[in-house]
Write a protein that holds these residues in place. Sequence first.
Motif, mmCIF file in Angstrom:
data_model
loop_
_atom_site.group_PDB
_atom_site.id
_atom_site.type_symbol
_atom_site.label_atom_id
_atom_site.label_comp_id
_atom_site.label_asym_id
_atom_site.label_seq_id
_atom_site.Cartn_x
_atom_site.Cartn_y
_atom_site.Cartn_z
ATOM 1 N N SER A 87 0.809 -1.225 0.000
ATOM 2 C CA SER A 87 0.000 0.000 0.000
ATOM 3 C C SER A 87 0.840 1.271 0.000
ATOM 4 N N GLY A 88 1.957 1.229 -0.709
ATOM 5 C CA GLY A 88 2.800 2.411 -0.831
ATOM 6 C C GLY A 88 3.724 2.661 0.343
ATOM 7 N N TRP A 89 3.767 1.742 1.295
ATOM 8 C CA TRP A 89 4.655 1.908 2.439
ATOM 9 C C TRP A 89 6.094 1.676 2.002
ATOM 10 N N THR A 90 7.007 2.390 2.631
ATOM 11 C CA THR A 90 8.433 2.186 2.398
ATOM 12 C C THR A 90 8.950 1.138 3.383
ATOM 13 N N ALA A 91 10.159 0.653 3.122
ATOM 14 C CA ALA A 91 10.786 -0.280 4.066
ATOM 15 C C ALA A 91 10.919 0.378 5.435
ATOM 16 N N MET A 92 11.243 1.664 5.455
ATOM 17 C CA MET A 92 11.368 2.388 6.717
ATOM 18 C C MET A 92 10.057 2.350 7.502
ATOM 19 N N GLN A 93 8.952 2.606 6.836
ATOM 20 C CA GLN A 93 7.658 2.601 7.522
ATOM 21 C C GLN A 93 7.321 1.211 8.055
ATOM 22 N N LEU A 94 7.679 0.195 7.300
ATOM 23 C CA LEU A 94 7.422 -1.168 7.768
ATOM 24 C C LEU A 94 8.296 -1.511 8.973
ATOM 25 N N ILE A 95 9.555 -1.079 8.959
ATOM 26 C CA ILE A 95 10.430 -1.292 10.115
ATOM 27 C C ILE A 95 9.853 -0.582 11.334
ATOM 28 N N GLN A 96 9.424 0.654 11.155
ATOM 29 C CA GLN A 96 8.846 1.425 12.256
ATOM 30 C C GLN A 96 7.609 0.753 12.828
ATOM 31 N N ASP A 97 6.899 0.019 11.980
ATOM 32 C CA ASP A 97 5.686 -0.675 12.401
ATOM 33 C C ASP A 97 5.972 -2.089 12.906
ATOM 34 N N GLY A 98 7.251 -2.436 13.037
ATOM 35 C CA GLY A 98 7.629 -3.755 13.543
ATOM 36 C C GLY A 98 7.523 -4.863 12.525
ATOM 37 N N LYS A 99 7.574 -4.524 11.232
ATOM 38 C CA LYS A 99 7.395 -5.522 10.175
ATOM 39 C C LYS A 99 8.641 -5.682 9.302
ATOM 40 N N ALA A 100 9.804 -5.602 9.925
ATOM 41 C CA ALA A 100 11.058 -5.751 9.176
ATOM 42 C C ALA A 100 11.158 -7.116 8.519
ATOM 43 N N ASP A 101 10.595 -8.131 9.159
ATOM 44 C CA ASP A 101 10.634 -9.474 8.568
ATOM 45 C C ASP A 101 9.912 -9.507 7.226
#
Length: 116
Positions: A87-101
């Motif tokens: 949904s247009g999220w960046t890797a940074m936003q996913l890391i911030q949301d705890g979804k680095a995996d």
Amino acid sequence: MEITAFARNGVFSPKEIASVLHTTTEEVASTVGLGKDAVQRKDRVTSHKTQRRLREMVEIINKVTPRFGSELMAYAWLRSTPLAGFSGWTAMQLIQDGKADQVLQYVDAVDAGVHA
């Protein structure tokens, strides 16, 4: 670059990470979704949460660096490129949301020729 370049005495060092990426420790903290205290206070730097978030970012940067040619370009990708299927999220936003995996799985899928 080896993962040890981002660490000091076996602990991920926000200062070393910032140095390699030509940025500030505050920006590193923001990138992984932490406050500046997490990278400035000694007791917070060594906490499980801080070390996990820093490790996740370093793992992602190390994984994509060969694709971009430098850690700095990999860091720019991590911070600014929207990922297909998120949904247009960046890797940074996913890391911030705890979804680095999920970022690591995405990179593995792209490397395997699967497009999200």
